[in-house]
Design a protein around this motif. Structure first.
Motif, mmCIF file in Angstrom:
data_model
loop_
_atom_site.group_PDB
_atom_site.id
_atom_site.type_symbol
_atom_site.label_atom_id
_atom_site.label_comp_id
_atom_site.label_asym_id
_atom_site.label_seq_id
_atom_site.Cartn_x
_atom_site.Cartn_y
_atom_site.Cartn_z
ATOM 1 N N ILE A 185 0.649 -1.360 0.208
ATOM 2 C CA ILE A 185 0.518 0.195 -0.182
ATOM 3 C C ILE A 185 0.820 0.974 -0.278
ATOM 4 C CG2 ILE A 185 -1.936 1.621 1.376
ATOM 5 C CD1 ILE A 185 -3.195 -0.968 2.462
ATOM 6 N N ALA A 186 1.724 1.091 0.629
ATOM 7 C CA ALA A 186 3.167 1.954 1.242
ATOM 8 C C ALA A 186 3.292 2.492 -0.717
ATOM 9 C CB ALA A 186 4.050 2.289 1.826
ATOM 10 N N MET A 187 3.817 1.961 -1.141
ATOM 11 C CA MET A 187 4.434 1.391 -2.559
ATOM 12 C C MET A 187 3.512 2.201 -3.566
ATOM 13 S SD MET A 187 6.722 0.518 -1.882
ATOM 14 C CE MET A 187 7.579 1.490 -0.646
ATOM 15 N N GLY A 188 2.216 2.381 -3.260
ATOM 16 C CA GLY A 188 0.882 2.845 -4.281
ATOM 17 C C GLY A 188 0.361 2.805 -4.846
ATOM 18 N N HIS A 189 -0.209 0.403 -4.333
ATOM 19 C CA HIS A 189 -0.924 -0.302 -4.784
ATOM 20 C C HIS A 189 -2.030 0.318 -4.074
ATOM 21 C CE1 HIS A 189 2.236 -2.386 -6.981
ATOM 22 N NE2 HIS A 189 2.741 -1.522 -5.687
ATOM 23 N N ARG A 190 -3.121 0.060 -5.201
ATOM 24 C CA ARG A 190 -4.673 -0.156 -4.540
ATOM 25 C C ARG A 190 -5.208 -1.173 -4.985
ATOM 26 N NH1 ARG A 190 -2.297 2.402 -2.116
ATOM 27 N NH2 ARG A 190 -2.618 4.675 -1.429
ATOM 28 N N ARG A 191 -5.188 -2.345 -6.016
ATOM 29 C CA ARG A 191 -5.141 -3.361 -6.780
ATOM 30 C C ARG A 191 -4.298 -4.249 -6.293
ATOM 31 N NH1 ARG A 191 -10.292 -5.488 -8.249
ATOM 32 N NH2 ARG A 191 -10.001 -6.571 -10.541
ATOM 33 N N ILE A 192 -4.927 -4.813 -5.864
ATOM 34 C CA ILE A 192 -3.628 -6.215 -4.882
ATOM 35 C C ILE A 192 -4.849 -6.905 -4.563
ATOM 36 C CG2 ILE A 192 -2.075 -7.106 -2.808
ATOM 37 C CD1 ILE A 192 -1.861 -3.868 -2.219
ATOM 38 N N ALA A 193 -4.294 -8.240 -5.855
ATOM 39 C CA ALA A 193 -4.512 -9.593 -5.894
ATOM 40 C C ALA A 193 -4.307 -10.394 -4.673
ATOM 41 C CB ALA A 193 -4.470 -9.729 -6.600
ATOM 42 N N HIS A 194 -4.811 -11.463 -4.181
ATOM 43 C CA HIS A 194 -4.234 -12.465 -3.488
ATOM 44 C C HIS A 194 -4.454 -14.074 -4.263
ATOM 45 C CE1 HIS A 194 -2.944 -14.565 -0.193
ATOM 46 N NE2 HIS A 194 -4.007 -15.216 -0.159
ATOM 47 N N VAL A 195 -3.346 -14.597 -4.138
ATOM 48 C CA VAL A 195 -3.761 -16.431 -5.065
ATOM 49 C C VAL A 195 -3.218 -16.868 -3.353
ATOM 50 C CG1 VAL A 195 -2.407 -18.374 -5.621
ATOM 51 C CG2 VAL A 195 -2.065 -15.682 -6.679
ATOM 52 N N ARG A 247 -9.837 -5.807 -15.125
ATOM 53 C CA ARG A 247 -8.868 -4.619 -14.625
ATOM 54 C C ARG A 247 -7.789 -5.023 -14.315
ATOM 55 N NH1 ARG A 247 -11.265 -1.649 -9.646
ATOM 56 N NH2 ARG A 247 -8.812 -0.530 -9.201
ATOM 57 N N ARG A 248 -6.373 -5.100 -14.825
ATOM 58 C CA ARG A 248 -4.895 -5.666 -14.297
ATOM 59 C C ARG A 248 -4.987 -5.436 -12.742
ATOM 60 N NH1 ARG A 248 -0.450 -5.011 -17.628
ATOM 61 N NH2 ARG A 248 0.478 -3.426 -15.566
ATOM 62 N N PRO A 249 -4.337 -6.260 -11.720
ATOM 63 C CA PRO A 249 -4.026 -6.006 -10.122
ATOM 64 C C PRO A 249 -2.669 -5.336 -10.674
ATOM 65 C CG PRO A 249 -3.938 -8.083 -10.461
ATOM 66 C CD PRO A 249 -4.554 -7.973 -11.732
ATOM 67 N N SER A 250 -2.508 -4.548 -9.649
ATOM 68 C CA SER A 250 -0.819 -3.944 -10.309
ATOM 69 C C SER A 250 -0.069 -4.871 -8.558
ATOM 70 C CB SER A 250 -0.788 -2.065 -9.602
ATOM 71 O OG SER A 250 -1.627 -2.092 -8.394
ATOM 72 N N ALA A 251 -0.154 -5.375 -8.177
ATOM 73 C CA ALA A 251 0.481 -6.540 -7.176
ATOM 74 C C ALA A 251 -0.373 -7.102 -7.128
ATOM 75 C CB ALA A 251 0.398 -5.461 -5.698
ATOM 76 N N ILE A 252 0.257 -8.753 -6.122
ATOM 77 C CA ILE A 252 -0.721 -9.924 -6.167
ATOM 78 C C ILE A 252 0.227 -10.706 -4.585
ATOM 79 C CG2 ILE A 252 -0.678 -11.926 -7.032
ATOM 80 C CD1 ILE A 252 -0.282 -11.030 -9.599
ATOM 81 N N PHE A 253 -0.668 -10.313 -3.988
ATOM 82 C CA PHE A 253 0.648 -11.243 -2.691
ATOM 83 C C PHE A 253 -0.099 -12.948 -3.093
ATOM 84 C CE2 PHE A 253 -1.033 -12.342 1.820
ATOM 85 C CZ PHE A 253 0.292 -13.503 2.047
ATOM 86 N N TYR A 254 1.059 -13.780 -2.926
ATOM 87 C CA TYR A 254 0.573 -14.957 -3.081
ATOM 88 C C TYR A 254 1.061 -15.554 -1.826
ATOM 89 C CZ TYR A 254 1.331 -14.545 -8.541
ATOM 90 O OH TYR A 254 1.313 -14.010 -9.321
ATOM 91 N N GLY A 255 -0.103 -16.761 -1.418
ATOM 92 C CA GLY A 255 -0.226 -17.271 -0.230
ATOM 93 C C GLY A 255 1.158 -18.855 0.666
ATOM 94 N N ASN A 256 2.163 -18.271 -0.736
ATOM 95 C CA ASN A 256 3.625 -18.914 -0.378
ATOM 96 C C ASN A 256 4.457 -18.856 -1.004
ATOM 97 O OD1 ASN A 256 3.268 -21.385 -2.345
ATOM 98 N ND2 ASN A 256 3.649 -22.736 -1.242
ATOM 99 N N ASP A 257 5.705 -18.627 -1.444
ATOM 100 C CA ASP A 257 5.975 -18.088 -2.450
ATOM 101 C C ASP A 257 7.108 -19.426 -3.300
ATOM 102 O OD1 ASP A 257 7.300 -16.779 -0.730
ATOM 103 O OD2 ASP A 257 9.601 -17.273 -0.398
ATOM 104 N N VAL A 258 6.257 -20.486 -3.475
ATOM 105 C CA VAL A 258 6.535 -21.773 -4.719
ATOM 106 C C VAL A 258 4.898 -21.045 -5.738
ATOM 107 C CG1 VAL A 258 5.483 -24.032 -5.073
ATOM 108 C CG2 VAL A 258 7.129 -23.810 -3.148
ATOM 109 N N MET A 259 3.901 -20.513 -5.076
ATOM 110 C CA MET A 259 3.058 -20.072 -6.289
ATOM 111 C C MET A 259 3.520 -19.060 -6.552
ATOM 112 S SD MET A 259 -0.542 -20.933 -3.765
ATOM 113 C CE MET A 259 0.204 -20.027 -2.994
ATOM 114 N N ALA A 260 4.586 -17.926 -6.379
ATOM 115 C CA ALA A 260 4.689 -16.716 -6.155
ATOM 116 C C ALA A 260 5.984 -16.829 -7.449
ATOM 117 C CB ALA A 260 5.468 -16.279 -5.410
ATOM 118 N N VAL A 261 6.622 -18.487 -7.601
ATOM 119 C CA VAL A 261 8.070 -18.271 -8.716
ATOM 120 C C VAL A 261 7.233 -18.605 -9.767
ATOM 121 C CG1 VAL A 261 9.015 -20.423 -9.245
ATOM 122 C CG2 VAL A 261 9.504 -19.137 -6.861
ATOM 123 N N GLY A 262 5.737 -19.842 -9.707
ATOM 124 C CA GLY A 262 5.143 -19.515 -10.834
ATOM 125 C C GLY A 262 4.747 -18.758 -11.069
ATOM 126 N N GLY A 263 4.076 -17.353 -10.680
ATOM 127 C CA GLY A 263 3.335 -16.283 -10.987
ATOM 128 C C GLY A 263 4.189 -15.919 -11.548
#
Length: 343
Positions: A185-195, A247-263
């Motif tokens: 949020i501090a980096m300016g993101h307002r559309r933050i998705a979650h996996v 609307r494409r997210p500007s940031a994505i929070f992944y529930g673990n690093d392995v999913m983030a690597v795939g993303g």
């Protein structure tokens, strides 16, 4: 004592004959030594060593002695050990403690709740283990009532509800997840998705809830959610789903690093830069996280430490002493290039 030649696999009878005692005396010598002198116990152990005989876990169980084993029943595919960063690190911590106490770990993989229940019942009925480590909490979780009803010692790995009859150990990740989302949020993101991971697991739901609450606290509507099931392929597919949103997210929070690597691989396939086009954050802090390009921002958890703490607590409970009821291990936010503010 002269070494006796035994042409077959040594038995308790062979040990008894060599030591000049009854089979019952051999059994008692290996199960507490009641009503046997120290000299006789030593003679029996010397005979067993010479013959290469050790008491079986089954025999120890029949005599009511500890089986020197701890059970972990996992309701997920066996391939989990190759793809989930939690279990190898957690088990390494468990083993460092159990090995010092000459305990073994018995792991069983099951497909569903019915098979899981049957596995616990069989392991207790056959006295295969002295207690259990309970992972992958669900709500409701039938294991609490089942195992407490059978008098089985157990330690819960995670944060159970107030009705849980067992002590627990967990990573204190709640403030760190909030800190990571607030950094986005501090980096300016307002559309933050979650996996998210496996939806029915409590820790998956807890991370999603924290993501929603943190955004809501800052007056931000949560972005879309996709399920990745804690695996890289799932993270990749979930990312494709998010990129297909109007609307494409500007940031994505992944529930673990392995999913983030795939993303991150999918983002690259779509010509999207991290973090310039989409910022990416994970959870776990696997070793690979700091070597990715860009390096991954994540929450660092001490899973070996979690395993050591859980094993120590369970052995304390098995020994008849009440362990600490609630233990939490600290976590840290590791901010790296994947969430950097590039202006």
């Amino acid at each position: 004592m002269a070494r006796r030649s035994v042409p077959h696999r040594p038995t308790i009878a062979d040990v008894a004959a060599l030591a000049g005692v009854s089979k019952g005396a051999v059994s008692r010598a290996f199960n507490g030594g009641e009503r046997i002198s120290a000299a006789t116990i030593q003679r029996i152990h010397d005979a067993a060593t010479q013959l290469g005989w050790v008491p079986s876990a089954a025999a120890r169980a029949i005599n009511g002695a500890p089986t020197q084993a701890v059970g972990i029943v996992v309701r997920r595919p066996p391939e989990l050990l190759d793809i989930d960063p939690f279990f190898p690190a957690f088990l390494a911590g468990v083993e460092t403690v159990l090995a010092r106490h000459e305990y073994a770990t018995i792991i069983r993989f099951v497909e569903g709740a019915k098979q899981e229940r049957a596995c616990y019942e069989r392991m207790m009925a056959e006295r295969q283990v002295d207690g259990f480590l309970l992972n992958d909490l669900r709500r409701p979780d039938f294991r609490f009532r089942l195992l407490s009803g059978m008098g089985a010692p157990a330690v819960v790995v995670g944060t159970p509800g107030p009705s849980c009859p067992y002590p627990s150990v967990d990573s204190d990740s709640t403030p760190r997840v909030r800190q990571l989302i607030e950094h986005l949020i501090a980096m300016g993101h307002r559309r933050i998705a979650h996996v998210t991971g496996v939806p029915e697991l409590l820790h998956s739901r807890a991370r999603e809830t924290l993501w929603r609450q943190t955004l809501a606290d800052h007056g931000i509507e949560p972005g879309p959610v996709a399920v990745g099931n804690f695996v890289a392929a799932g993270g990749a597919q979930a990312t494709r789903q998010l990129l297909a949103e109007p609307r494409r997210p500007s940031a994505i929070f992944y529930g673990n690093d392995v999913m983030a690597v795939g993303g991150m691989a999918v983002l690259a396939e779509h010509g999207l830069r991290v973090p310039e086009d989409v910022a990416v954050a994970g959870f776990d802090d696997i070793e690979l996280a700091s070597y990715l390009t860009p390096a991954l921002s994540t929450v660092h958890c001490d899973y070996p430490g979690l395993g050591r703490a859980a094993a120590e607590m369970l052995l304390t409970a098995i020994g008849g002493t009440a362990p600490s009821w609630r233990v939490t291990l600290p976590t840290q936010v590791r901010l790296r290039r994947s969430t950097a503010n590039t202006g």
